[in-house]
Design a protein around this motif. Structure first.
Motif, PDB file in Angstrom:
ATOM      1  N   THR A   1      45.082  31.647  -2.906  1.00  0.00           N
ATOM      2  CA  THR A   1      43.995  31.287  -3.875  1.00  0.00           C
ATOM      3  C   THR A   1      42.458  30.741  -3.037  1.00  0.00           C
ATOM      4  OG1 THR A   1      45.752  30.078  -4.918  1.00  0.00           O
ATOM      5  CG2 THR A   1      43.637  29.606  -5.632  1.00  0.00           C
TER       6      THR A   1
ATOM      7  N   GLN B   1      54.391  27.156  -2.700  1.00  0.00           N
ATOM      8  CA  GLN B   1      53.129  26.818  -3.130  1.00  0.00           C
ATOM      9  C   GLN B   1      52.186  26.397  -2.055  1.00  0.00           C
ATOM     10  OE1 GLN B   1      51.948  27.682  -5.906  1.00  0.00           O
ATOM     11  NE2 GLN B   1      53.585  28.384  -7.195  1.00  0.00           N
TER      12      GLN B   1
ATOM     13  N   LEU C   1      46.941  23.032  -9.905  1.00  0.00           N
ATOM     14  CA  LEU C   1      46.139  24.390  -9.833  1.00  0.00           C
ATOM     15  C   LEU C   1      44.552  24.306  -9.967  1.00  0.00           C
ATOM     16  CD1 LEU C   1      48.810  26.847 -11.237  1.00  0.00           C
ATOM     17  CD2 LEU C   1      48.471  26.317  -8.975  1.00  0.00           C
TER      18      LEU C   1
END
Ligand code: NAD
Ligand code: MG
Length: 299
Positions: free
Chosen positions: A171, A163, A117
């Protein structure tokens, strides 16, 4: 790779040979450098005409396959290009960066894992810093690991596939909005799997349907700001994704034989779609999914 002496460039059926790739297996992520036979990324064929002159693009998964073909085409159209990829893919990335360099444009390599992340959170800013701005984001990285039965598909894999394939799009697109000017573009790679899920690709296919919805919704949201969001939906394309457990090995020799053109596509055949959607020629095209799939019916 097309044989120049025998290939009829005008006939899409014979433009590339009908591949019957040998059964092969690479650890994830696979490398173009080890693909048998090698894929065509457009190194010898793509001709630019200044359609992206002066643009700055970030392409995830830009080291190999479709992303690599897009990176080469964007550079030849006049764009500076940052490519993101996994550290294990450095060999493929070097090849693409050499091609960008040979086109006379700036190429930047940004290795890292989108499951990390911290890396995901700074990737867009790092690209902006290296390129001096950002006009185009291509969300193309993808994870595809087959599982024949739901009992073989554990939640860790489902989580990772989501993800990489869709969560990262939220994101990266959000981060890009700090930089994209009016006239900028976001292009997401979805798949024929969004409409025709293979039984052995449940998690993957589900993310690809989500990417279509994300694309259409975000396009509506960003249209008034002058930022166009679109997607490309490839059919069966010969890339390292397929040989690193993307498909069962025994399916590889007939990969892509079931489309109307009768053959798998090459990454080079995708590039023009991504160029079009990034370019001003597509100024009135938003929320579209451009299917490049050898003729399979799609909604
Ligand atoms: P590819 O293996 O060449 O590209 C996929 C890339 O995803 C890899 O190069 C890698 O850099 C990146 N990636 C995967 N996991 C990552 C992670 N954890 N962190 C960072 N990067 C990661 O294969 P491709 O077929 O060119 O795939 C590109 C896109 O096209 C994917 O979204 C894929 O789902 C989509 N697609 C491919 C096909 C096909 O038949 N090949 C069909 C439809 C859609
Ligand atoms: Mg790769």
């Amino acid at each position: 790779m097309p044989d120049e002496t025998t290939t009829d460039l005008n006939n899409p059926v014979t433009k590339y040979p009908k591949l019957s790739p040998p059964q092969q297996d690479q650890p994830e992520p696979g490398l173009d450098a080890k693909l048998e036979p090698r894929a065509d990324l457009g190194e010898k064929s793509y001709q630019g005409s200044g359609r992206l002159a002066g643009r700055k693009a970030l392409i995830t998964g830009g080291d190999s396959g479709i992303g690599a073909a897009v990176a080469i085409a964007y550079a030849r159209e006049g764009a500076d290009v940052a490519i993101a990829y996994l550290p294990a893919e450095e060999e493929d990335a070097r090849h693409v960066l050499e091609q960008i360099d040979a086109a006379g444009r700036t190429g930047v390599g940004l290795p890292g894992d989108l499951l990390d992340l911290d890396y995901r959170g700074r990737l867009v800013d790092d690209a902006v810093e290296a390129l001096g701005g950002l006009d185009i984001l291509v969300n193309n990285a993808g994870k595809q690991i087959f599982a024949e039965q739901l009992e073989d598909l554990d939640d860790d894999q489902v989580e990772q596939t989501f993800q990489v394939n869709i969560m990262a799009m939220f994101t990266l697109s959000r981060a890009a909005l700090k930089h994209l000017p009016a006239g900028g573009a976001i292009i997401n790679t979805t798949s024929i799997q969004a409409y025709e899920p293979s039984a052995h690709l449940l998690d993957y296919a589900t993310t690809k349907a989500a990417i279509n919805a994300f694309t259409k919704g975000l396009a509506e949201q960003l249209g008034p700001r002058g930022i166009r969001v679109n997607a490309v939906a490839p059919g069966p394309i010969w890339t390292p994704l397929q040989v690193s457990d993307g498909q069962p090995k025994e399916r590889l020799p007939t990969f892509g034989h079931d489309v109307p053109l009768g053959r798998a596509g090459q990454p080079a055949e995708l590039a023009a779609a991504y160029v079009f959607l990034a370019s001003e020629d597509a100024s009135y095209v938003l929320g579209e999914t451009l299917n490049v799939n050898g003729g399979k019916a799609s909604p």
